[in-house]
Enzyme design. Structure first.
Site, short mmCIF file in Angstrom:
data_model
loop_
_atom_site.label_atom_id
_atom_site.label_comp_id
_atom_site.label_asym_id
_atom_site.label_seq_id
_atom_site.Cartn_x
_atom_site.Cartn_y
_atom_site.Cartn_z
N HIS A 12 -56.12 58.37 48.64
CA HIS A 12 -56.10 57.02 49.25
C HIS A 12 -57.49 56.40 49.37
CE1 HIS A 12 -57.40 57.69 53.55
NE2 HIS A 12 -57.02 58.92 53.31
N CYS A 28 -61.23 58.74 61.77
CA CYS A 28 -60.59 59.72 62.64
C CYS A 28 -61.15 59.69 64.05
CB CYS A 28 -60.76 61.12 62.08
SG CYS A 28 -60.19 61.21 60.41
N THR A 55 -41.85 72.02 48.37
CA THR A 55 -41.63 70.93 47.41
C THR A 55 -42.65 69.83 47.66
OG1 THR A 55 -39.29 71.44 47.54
CG2 THR A 55 -39.88 69.33 46.53
N GLN A 57 -66.03 61.02 49.44
CA GLN A 57 -66.70 59.71 49.32
C GLN A 57 -67.61 59.62 48.09
OE1 GLN A 57 -65.71 57.26 51.02
NE2 GLN A 57 -64.69 58.21 52.78
N SER A 66 -59.56 62.86 47.98
CA SER A 66 -58.45 62.22 48.67
C SER A 66 -58.02 60.98 47.88
CB SER A 66 -58.89 61.81 50.07
OG SER A 66 -57.83 61.20 50.76
N1 PLP Z 1 -63.94 63.85 54.16
C1 PLP Z 1 -64.59 62.68 54.16
C2 PLP Z 1 -66.02 62.63 53.74
C3 PLP Z 1 -63.92 61.51 54.56
O1 PLP Z 1 -64.57 60.34 54.56
C4 PLP Z 1 -62.57 61.60 54.98
C5 PLP Z 1 -61.87 60.42 55.48
O2 PLP Z 1 -62.45 59.46 55.94
C6 PLP Z 1 -61.95 62.86 54.93
C7 PLP Z 1 -62.65 63.96 54.53
C8 PLP Z 1 -60.51 63.02 55.33
O3 PLP Z 1 -59.71 62.38 54.37
P1 PLP Z 1 -58.14 62.20 54.60
O4 PLP Z 1 -57.97 60.89 55.27
O5 PLP Z 1 -57.56 62.20 53.22
O6 PLP Z 1 -57.67 63.34 55.40
#
Ligand code: PLP
Length: 381
Positions: free
Chosen positions: A197, A320, A233, A175, A195
């Site tokens: 996305h 999550c 791969t 973040q 990350s």
């Molecule tokens: N770490 C933080 C601080 C996040 O905000 C997130 C996702 O919200 C993740 C890890 C996990 O990311 P990913 O969705 O790419 O697994």
């Protein structure tokens, strides 16, 4: 649609999508194939990786692409800790589940410390200093918290951890990247995660930077691709898209942050007029991309679904865990209040957010709190 959940994920930028499609068409060969097409794919992979490293100024790390940041965080932590029979490991009470739950998993075998945070969601550096000793093999502290937007003092953490030879420092930068200007040097961190996305790229790819010389315990066995750390791969188009995100957005961090800060302050000032709102995001060490609030007496989930009726999309917290009706652990850590941590919503902003969207969100939140006020009056009188 008014989208305020950019912390959970971002829409894919059209130029990034174009990069994905073009790479899929032009570079379909496997990077490990010996023939010319394979070599071209491998060259593309190397160029993309080099560009990412140059952009963030990293010169002494391998970049291992993973499926997402969750996998990168797991790899960093298990990969470091499982090399030891006995060890002490340190994290915080407010990590993303992809770090926090890994530490929980390791509790049976290792001494695990979860650092406290203050009411602004900032770790206690004094406690970190006190907990550090020669047994510590891993310290994992996130840069920017995904629930509050609080920014941790990573530079000070680096200075503390580097005094202990055996201790590795892992920083979850998910973040922070493209949102906050680091006041530290990435080269001073042993391992860090991102990350794609979260920075206007496609899903299915994240990355772990690992300092040269660090040998991670193997979790997967296979080819020698990606230094044998993540064999198999991989999708070169995702790698190229990631490079495109860094090229397009990394140097705009400052510009976008200034823009988002104005929007954050505009939103906050409007919401401050409503005395039924408790602000969970507070203090100066914040990213401005997240404003977390509680509407006491209304479950976070109810707020999310009520706003959804007006096509306004916010979150109760980490994507999550947002489906679980439990107190949000970060809000609980800063407040020790069940009320605040079950009635929380996370509003996240972007350079794409408009002021009209913010006005609509504020109106909708005021409608919810007015409705509750009215209901209480009916019950009371
Ligand atoms: N770490 C933080 C601080 C996040 O905000 C997130 C996702 O919200 C993740 C890890 C996990 O990311 P990913 O969705 O790419 O697994």
């Amino acid at each position: 649609m008014k989208y305020f959940d950019y912390t959970a994920t971002t829409p894919v930028d059209s130029e990034v999508l174009e990069t994905y499609i073009n790479t899929t068409k032009k570079f379909f060969a496997n990077t490990t194939s010996l023939h010319r097409l394979g070599e071209e794919s491998n060259h593309m992979y190397e160029v993309c990786t080099r560009r990412i490293k140059d952009i963030i100024g990293v010169n002494n790390h391998k970049l291992v692409y993973t499926s997402n940041a969750t996998e990168a965080n797991n790899l960093a932590i298990f990969g470091t800790v499982l090399k030891y029979e006995k060890a002490k490991i340190i994290t915080t009470k407010i990590e993303h589940p992809s770090v926090y739950n890994v530490f929980k998993e390791l509790e049976d075998k290792y001494e695990v410390i979860y650092l406290n945070v203050n009411n602004e969601g900032i770790i206690d550096l004094k406690q970190l200093k006190e907990e550090m000793n020669q047994d510590v093999v891993l310290v994992s502290i996130m840069w920017v918290n995904n629930i509050l937007g609080s920014v941790q003092p990573i530079k000070e953490v680096i200075d503390i951890v580097k005094k202990y030879k055996k201790a590795h420092l892992h920083v979850d930068c998910v973040q922070g990247i493209c949102k906050v200007i680091p006041n530290f040097n990435f080269n001073d961190i042993d391992m860090f995660t991102f990350s794609t996305h979260k920075i206007y790229g496609p899903k299915g790819i994240g990355g772990l930077f690992v300092r040269e010389g660090i040998e991670l315990n193997k979790r997967l066995y296979g080819s020698s691709s990606q230094f044998s750390i993540k064999p198999g791969t991989f999708d070169l188009s995702l790698v190229a898209s990631t490079a495109k995100c860094f090229i397009k957005f990394y140097n705009k961090t400052c510009e976008h942050k200034e823009d988002v800060k104005k929007k954050y302050l505009y939103l906050r000032e409007k919401l401050e007029k409503n005395n039924q709102i408790v602000f969970n995001t507070n203090g100066d060490n914040i990213s401005y991309y997240i404003l977390n609030i509680s509407l006491i007496g209304i479950r976070g989930e109810t707020i999310v679904h009520t706003l959804e009726r007006d096509e306004i999309y916010v979150s109760t917290g980490s994507s999550c865990s947002s489906k679980l009706a439990k107190p949000e652990k970060t809000i609980y850590a800063i407040s020790e209040s069940n009320e605040r941590s079950t009635s929380t919503i996370r509003i996240s902003l972007s350079f794409l957010t408009t002021y009209e969207e913010i006005d609509a969100l504020v109106d909708a939140i005021n409608k919810i709190t007015n409705g509750v006020k009215w209901l209480w009056r009916m019950i009371w009188y």
